[in-house]
Design a protein around this motif. Structure first.
Motif, PDB file in Angstrom:
ATOM      1  N   ALA A 141       0.106  -0.174  14.901  1.00  0.00           N
ATOM      2  CA  ALA A 141      -0.870   0.114  13.846  1.00  0.00           C
ATOM      3  C   ALA A 141      -0.431   1.223  12.899  1.00  0.00           C
ATOM      4  O   ALA A 141      -1.142   1.532  11.937  1.00  0.00           O
ATOM      5  CB  ALA A 141      -2.218   0.470  14.478  1.00  0.00           C
ATOM      6  N   SER A 142       0.744   1.802  13.120  1.00  0.00           N
ATOM      7  CA  SER A 142       1.211   2.880  12.242  1.00  0.00           C
ATOM      8  C   SER A 142       1.994   2.371  11.040  1.00  0.00           C
ATOM      9  O   SER A 142       2.351   3.158  10.152  1.00  0.00           O
ATOM     10  CB  SER A 142       2.090   3.850  13.028  1.00  0.00           C
ATOM     11  OG  SER A 142       3.324   3.232  13.388  1.00  0.00           O
ATOM     12  N   ILE A 143       2.267   1.070  10.979  1.00  0.00           N
ATOM     13  CA  ILE A 143       3.195   0.546   9.980  1.00  0.00           C
ATOM     14  C   ILE A 143       2.759   0.842   8.546  1.00  0.00           C
ATOM     15  O   ILE A 143       3.554   1.279   7.706  1.00  0.00           O
ATOM     16  CB  ILE A 143       3.447  -0.976  10.196  1.00  0.00           C
ATOM     17  CG1 ILE A 143       4.464  -1.509   9.191  1.00  0.00           C
ATOM     18  CG2 ILE A 143       2.172  -1.774  10.144  1.00  0.00           C
ATOM     19  CD1 ILE A 143       5.845  -0.937   9.343  1.00  0.00           C
TER      20      ILE A 143
ATOM     21  N   VAL B 198       2.553   6.203  -1.928  1.00  0.00           N
ATOM     22  CA  VAL B 198       1.407   5.419  -2.393  1.00  0.00           C
ATOM     23  C   VAL B 198       0.288   6.353  -2.850  1.00  0.00           C
ATOM     24  O   VAL B 198      -0.034   7.340  -2.176  1.00  0.00           O
ATOM     25  CB  VAL B 198       0.911   4.489  -1.259  1.00  0.00           C
ATOM     26  CG1 VAL B 198      -0.442   3.875  -1.594  1.00  0.00           C
ATOM     27  CG2 VAL B 198       1.948   3.398  -0.997  1.00  0.00           C
ATOM     28  N   THR B 199      -0.311   6.043  -4.008  1.00  0.00           N
ATOM     29  CA  THR B 199      -1.428   6.840  -4.519  1.00  0.00           C
ATOM     30  C   THR B 199      -2.780   6.182  -4.245  1.00  0.00           C
ATOM     31  O   THR B 199      -3.800   6.859  -4.208  1.00  0.00           O
ATOM     32  CB  THR B 199      -1.299   7.066  -6.039  1.00  0.00           C
ATOM     33  OG1 THR B 199      -1.359   5.803  -6.725  1.00  0.00           O
ATOM     34  CG2 THR B 199       0.015   7.761  -6.371  1.00  0.00           C
ATOM     35  N   LYS B 200      -2.777   4.865  -4.084  1.00  0.00           N
ATOM     36  CA  LYS B 200      -4.020   4.151  -3.759  1.00  0.00           C
ATOM     37  C   LYS B 200      -3.746   3.116  -2.682  1.00  0.00           C
ATOM     38  O   LYS B 200      -2.880   2.249  -2.845  1.00  0.00           O
ATOM     39  CB  LYS B 200      -4.604   3.448  -4.984  1.00  0.00           C
ATOM     40  CG  LYS B 200      -5.888   2.685  -4.656  1.00  0.00           C
ATOM     41  CD  LYS B 200      -6.146   1.530  -5.603  1.00  0.00           C
ATOM     42  CE  LYS B 200      -7.230   0.608  -5.051  1.00  0.00           C
ATOM     43  NZ  LYS B 200      -7.440  -0.580  -5.901  1.00  0.00           N
ATOM     44  N   LEU B 201      -4.476   3.222  -1.578  1.00  0.00           N
ATOM     45  CA  LEU B 201      -4.361   2.263  -0.479  1.00  0.00           C
ATOM     46  C   LEU B 201      -5.653   1.446  -0.406  1.00  0.00           C
ATOM     47  O   LEU B 201      -6.749   2.002  -0.482  1.00  0.00           O
ATOM     48  CB  LEU B 201      -4.150   2.989   0.847  1.00  0.00           C
ATOM     49  CG  LEU B 201      -4.203   2.120   2.118  1.00  0.00           C
ATOM     50  CD1 LEU B 201      -2.984   1.214   2.197  1.00  0.00           C
ATOM     51  CD2 LEU B 201      -4.311   2.993   3.370  1.00  0.00           C
ATOM     52  N   GLY B 202      -5.521   0.138  -0.254  1.00  0.00           N
ATOM     53  CA  GLY B 202      -6.678  -0.729  -0.058  1.00  0.00           C
ATOM     54  C   GLY B 202      -6.621  -1.389   1.302  1.00  0.00           C
ATOM     55  O   GLY B 202      -5.640  -2.064   1.626  1.00  0.00           O
ATOM     56  N   VAL B 203      -7.660  -1.176   2.129  1.00  0.00           N
ATOM     57  CA  VAL B 203      -7.689  -1.727   3.485  1.00  0.00           C
ATOM     58  C   VAL B 203      -9.103  -2.212   3.796  1.00  0.00           C
ATOM     59  O   VAL B 203      -9.984  -2.202   2.947  1.00  0.00           O
ATOM     60  CB  VAL B 203      -7.256  -0.672   4.542  1.00  0.00           C
ATOM     61  CG1 VAL B 203      -5.775  -0.378   4.443  1.00  0.00           C
ATOM     62  CG2 VAL B 203      -8.075   0.609   4.402  1.00  0.00           C
ATOM     63  N   SER B 204      -9.304  -2.611   5.046  1.00  0.00           N
ATOM     64  CA  SER B 204     -10.619  -3.050   5.511  1.00  0.00           C
ATOM     65  C   SER B 204     -11.124  -2.090   6.590  1.00  0.00           C
ATOM     66  O   SER B 204     -10.329  -1.360   7.200  1.00  0.00           O
ATOM     67  CB  SER B 204     -10.531  -4.461   6.110  1.00  0.00           C
ATOM     68  OG  SER B 204      -9.808  -4.425   7.337  1.00  0.00           O
ATOM     69  N   PRO B 205     -12.434  -2.085   6.858  1.00  0.00           N
ATOM     70  CA  PRO B 205     -12.942  -1.255   7.959  1.00  0.00           C
ATOM     71  C   PRO B 205     -12.294  -1.596   9.296  1.00  0.00           C
ATOM     72  O   PRO B 205     -12.142  -0.726  10.147  1.00  0.00           O
ATOM     73  CB  PRO B 205     -14.446  -1.579   7.964  1.00  0.00           C
ATOM     74  CG  PRO B 205     -14.757  -1.971   6.568  1.00  0.00           C
ATOM     75  CD  PRO B 205     -13.535  -2.717   6.100  1.00  0.00           C
ATOM     76  N   ARG B 206     -11.914  -2.876   9.460  1.00  0.00           N
ATOM     77  CA  ARG B 206     -11.263  -3.288  10.696  1.00  0.00           C
ATOM     78  C   ARG B 206      -9.965  -2.507  10.919  1.00  0.00           C
ATOM     79  O   ARG B 206      -9.658  -2.067  12.043  1.00  0.00           O
ATOM     80  CB  ARG B 206     -10.985  -4.797  10.659  1.00  0.00           C
ATOM     81  CG  ARG B 206     -10.096  -5.327  11.773  1.00  0.00           C
ATOM     82  CD  ARG B 206     -10.778  -5.322  13.126  1.00  0.00           C
ATOM     83  NE  ARG B 206      -9.881  -5.748  14.177  1.00  0.00           N
ATOM     84  CZ  ARG B 206      -9.642  -7.018  14.508  1.00  0.00           C
ATOM     85  NH1 ARG B 206     -10.269  -8.002  13.867  1.00  0.00           N
ATOM     86  NH2 ARG B 206      -8.804  -7.323  15.473  1.00  0.00           N
ATOM     87  N   TRP B 207      -9.192  -2.309   9.852  1.00  0.00           N
ATOM     88  CA  TRP B 207      -7.945  -1.551   9.980  1.00  0.00           C
ATOM     89  C   TRP B 207      -8.248  -0.107  10.373  1.00  0.00           C
ATOM     90  O   TRP B 207      -7.619   0.456  11.266  1.00  0.00           O
ATOM     91  CB  TRP B 207      -7.154  -1.591   8.669  1.00  0.00           C
ATOM     92  CG  TRP B 207      -5.868  -0.830   8.737  1.00  0.00           C
ATOM     93  CD1 TRP B 207      -4.681  -1.258   9.261  1.00  0.00           C
ATOM     94  CD2 TRP B 207      -5.636   0.517   8.296  1.00  0.00           C
ATOM     95  NE1 TRP B 207      -3.724  -0.267   9.166  1.00  0.00           N
ATOM     96  CE2 TRP B 207      -4.281   0.826   8.582  1.00  0.00           C
ATOM     97  CE3 TRP B 207      -6.439   1.483   7.682  1.00  0.00           C
ATOM     98  CZ2 TRP B 207      -3.727   2.061   8.267  1.00  0.00           C
ATOM     99  CZ3 TRP B 207      -5.875   2.712   7.372  1.00  0.00           C
ATOM    100  CH2 TRP B 207      -4.540   2.994   7.667  1.00  0.00           C
ATOM    101  N   MET B 208      -9.213   0.493   9.686  1.00  0.00           N
ATOM    102  CA  MET B 208      -9.560   1.883  10.007  1.00  0.00           C
ATOM    103  C   MET B 208     -10.048   2.022  11.438  1.00  0.00           C
ATOM    104  O   MET B 208      -9.705   2.981  12.136  1.00  0.00           O
ATOM    105  CB  MET B 208     -10.635   2.382   9.039  1.00  0.00           C
ATOM    106  CG  MET B 208     -10.072   2.909   7.745  1.00  0.00           C
ATOM    107  SD  MET B 208     -11.262   3.965   6.897  1.00  0.00           S
ATOM    108  CE  MET B 208     -11.715   2.899   5.569  1.00  0.00           C
TER     109      MET B 208
END
Length: 551
Positions: free
Chosen positions: A219-221, A231-241
Motif C-alpha cells: 500500500a506504500s506504492i 506530486v502537487t495534487k493526489l486523487g484517491v478514494s476513501p478505500r485507499w485512505m
C-alpha cells in the motif's frame, strides 16, 4: 485515424489501461471531432459489450495484456470475444491491439485485428496531420456510462463545451491548478475520474499516470510515487485512505511530500474518522483535504472543495460554482413540485437551475432529449418537476455549510418513518469496530407483504476476528448511543463477501432488491457478481435459524 475513415461524430471505443496510448487515442479522437468512450480491461466481456454495442463504434482499441494484483493476464481471448460481440454493429471496422508490455502479443487469431504499429503505418508518410475539427459547444465528444448495477448501463453523452468549462472551473478555481502543477489521479479508464488524468493538461500541467493495483506490491506504492514525482495534487478514494490507515502507515513520514498541496477523495463517503486520521497521522498540515462528490452523470461535482473556507470534519466544503445545489423534501411523491428543506434537514440533492455540464443526451434515447417518456427524463427530471434530481440523500450543515452525502436516495433506510443514510451506520462501524470488522453493508428490506421497512446490517469480518453475539450487542449499543435507538438494525448477519464494482465501490441496491424478494440479473460492472447469491436466503429471513438467525 483519418486514414482508417474516422470522421466527425464517429464513436471510438477504448478498452485499455491508464496509459500514454489511451490518452493519445482520446486526443486523436477529439482532434477529428469524433466521440471517445472507454472501459477498463478488468471489466467482463458482458459489461464491455453492454456499453460498446449501444454506441455502434467505428474502431475498438484494446490492450493485448494487463497486470492484475501483480499477475500478468493475456487479453487476446477477451479481445476476440468482444470483436465477435460487435459483429452486428454496422459501423464497426475492426480492433487495434495495443502492445501493453515490451513484447507485442501475436493477434493473428483475433478476427478483424491489427497491431498498433500497423495502425500507425496507415498514415501516408510525409503528410501533415489533418486540420483540427472544430465542433459546436453543445456537440458530443465523450460518452460515459452509469454503473449498470441494476440493469443495462445508460450511455451518457457529454458535450465538449460543458465538460471543458466545468473542468476548467473545478480545477482552476476550486483546486488552483496551473502549469506548475503535477497531478496523479488513481483511476481506471472506466471511471469518470479518468477525466482528471487528462484534464490537467488543459493548464500545461504534468499528469502522472498509474496503472494497476494501488496496493501492489504494497500500500506504500502511491506514497513513494508522490514523493519521487513531486506530486502537487493526489486523487484517491476513501478505500485507499482506509487501507493505508489500517496498515498503520503515515505518508508524511514515508516520503518527501513538501510539494503536495491537495488530496482529493471521492467514490464513496469519506468517514469522519478518516478526516481526523488525515491530519492527525496521515498527511502534512499544509495539505488541503478535498472531499468531493458528483458523478458520471455530470462529469463533475455538486459538492467540492474550495481555497477560501475552512475544512471541517464531514461532508464536502460546499457546492460547486455555477450549480444551484439545493436539498428537497424526500417525502414528496415523484412528479410533484419540489420543496427545499431547511439546512440541517436531510433530503434529496437537486440542481434547481440549469448548469453548463448537464449531459446533452443519452445515446439512442427518445428524441427530443429529456422529454417525458425518455430514459433521460426518467433518470433526472421525473422525481421533481423541472428540477434535476441527482439521486443522493444529503444534508447541509446549518453552521459550516458543508454538504454531507449520506447515501443514495434509492437506498435510504426508512424504518417506522425514520429516514437515514447507510453512511451514518458505516461511520459508527469504522469508528468503533475497525479492529474487527473489515467492511459492512447496510440495506433495507421491504417485501410486498411488509407494512414497514426492516434494516439489515451485514458484516465482513477481518481475518482472525470472529462474529459473535457479544459483537452484535456492542454494535447495537454503539449505534444507539452515537445515533439513536431508531437507527439500530433489526438484523445483523455475517457475510462472506460484499458486492463491489470494479472500481471498489460497494453496491447496496442489488442486495436491497434481493432481500426484498426480487431476483436480479447481475451487472457486468460487478467485480464479484457471485457474491449476490448469498443474500437470496434473507428474503425469507424468518425461516433462518441459529446460528444464522437474528443476533
Amino acid at each position: 485515424m483519418r486514414a482508417r475513415g474516422v470522421a466527425k461524430g464517429d464513436r471510438v471505443v477504448v478498452v485499455a489501461s491508464n496509459s500514454v496510448e489511451t490518452l493519445l487515442v482520446w486526443l486523436a479522437t477529439a482532434w477529428l471531432g469524433a466521440i471517445f468512450s472507454s472501459s477498463s480491461t478488468d471489466m467482463g466481456v458482458k459489461g464491455i459489450l453492454q456499453r460498446a454495442v449501444q454506441v455502434n463504434p467505428k474502431l475498438l482499441f484494446m490492450d493485448d495484456a494487463a497486470l492484475y494484483n501483480g499477475k500478468l493476464v493475456d487479453l487476446r481471448q477477451k479481445m476476440a470475444d468482444i470483436v465477435n460481440g460487435l459483429k452486428d454493429c454496422s459501423n464497426f471496422a475492426g480492433v487495434v491491439s495495443i502492445r501493453r508490455f515490451e513484447q507485442a502479443r501475436d493477434i493473428s487469431a483475433v478476427p478483424r485485428a491489427e497491431t498498433w504499429d500497423s495502425f500507425l503505418a496507415a498514415a501516408p508518410p510525409g503528410v501533415s496531420p489533418p486540420d483540427f475539427v472544430r465542433i459546436g459547444f453543445h456537440e458530443p465528444f465523450l460518452i460515459c456510462y452509469s454503473s449498470g448495477t441494476t440493469g443495462t448501463p445508460k450511455a451518457i453523452v457529454h458535450s465538449v463545451g460543458g465538460v471543458m468549462i466545468n473542468y476548467f472551473k473545478e480545477a482552476r478555481l476550486h483546486e488552483g491548478l496551473g502549469p506548475e502543477s503535477v497531478t496523479m489521479q488513481y483511476t481506471t479508464t472506466g471511471w469518470i475520474m479518468y477525466l482528471a488524468t487528462a484534464g490537467s493538461l488543459l493548464f500545461g500541467a504534468r499528469t502522472v499516470m498509474y496503472d494497476g493495483s494501488p496496493f501492489q506490491p504494497d500500500a506504500s506504492i502511491l506514497i513513494k510515487i508522490m514523493g519521487e514525482q513531486k506530486v502537487t495534487k493526489l486523487g484517491v478514494s476513501p478505500r485507499w485512505m482506509l487501507e493505508v490507515a489500517k496498515n498503520g502507515m503515515t505518508p508524511r513520514d514515508m516520503a518527501d511530500l513538501s510539494s503536495l498541496r491537495i488530496v482529493t477523495s471521492t467514490g464513496m463517503v469519506l468517514s469522519d474518522q478518516l478526516f481526523e486520521w488525515f491530519y492527525d497521522a496521515g498527511f502534512p498540515s499544509h495539505v488541503q483535504l478535498g472531499n468531493i462528490s458528483g458523478g458520471t452523470d455530470i462529469a463533475g461535482c455538486f459538492g467540492i472543495m474550495n481555497p477560501l473556507t475552512p475544512v471541517y470534519v464531514g461532508g464536502t466544503q460546499g457546492p460547486s460554482l455555477g450549480v444551484h445545489v439545493a436539498i428537497f423534501d424526500s417525502l414528496l411523491s415523484s412528479g410533484e413540485p419540489g420543496k427545499e428543506v431547511p439546512h440541517g434537514t436531510p433530503g434529496e440533492l437537486v440542481a434547481a437551475a440549469s448548469f453548463p455540464n448537464i449531459p446533452c443526451a443519452f445515446w439512442g434515447d427518445k428524441e427530443p432529449t429529456a422529454t417525458p417518456g425518455s430514459k433521460y427524463h426518467a433518470a433526472y427530471f421525473e422525481r421533481f418537476k423541472h428540477v434535476w434530481a441527482q439521486g443522493d440523500f444529503c444534508c447541509v450543515h446549518p453552521v459550516t455549510g458543508n454538504i454531507a452525502f449520506l447515501g443514495r436516495a434509492d437506498g435510504v433506510l426508512n424504518p417506522s418513518g425514520v429516514r437515514f443514510g447507510s453512511a451514518e451506520i458505516y461511520s459508527v462501524i469504522e469508528r468503533r469496530f475497525a479492529d474487527r470488522v473489515q467492511d459492512s453493508l447496510c440495506v433495507g428490506q421491504r417485501r410486498p407483504h411488509d407494512h414497514d421497512e426492516t434494516v439489515f446490517l451485514f458484516l465482513l469480518m477481518k481475518p482472525g476476528s470472529s462474529f459473535s453475539r457479544a459483537l452484535t450487542a456492542d454494535i447495537r449499543e454503539a449505534i444507539s448511543r452515537d445515533l439513536s435507538k431508531r437507527h439500530v438494525p433489526k438484523y445483523i448477519f455475517q457475510t462472506p463477501e460484499i458486492p463491489t464494482t470494479i472500481n471498489l465501490k460497494k453496491v447496496e441496491l442489488p442486495v436491497k432488491r434481493i432481500v426484498s424478494g426480487q431476483t436480479i440479473k447481475a451487472s457486468g460492472t460487478l467485480a464479484n457478481p457471485e457474491s449476490l447469491d448469498y443474500y437470496y436466503q434473507f428474503a425469507k429471513v424468518e425461516e433462518l435459524v441459529a446460528p444464522k438467525g437474528k443476533l
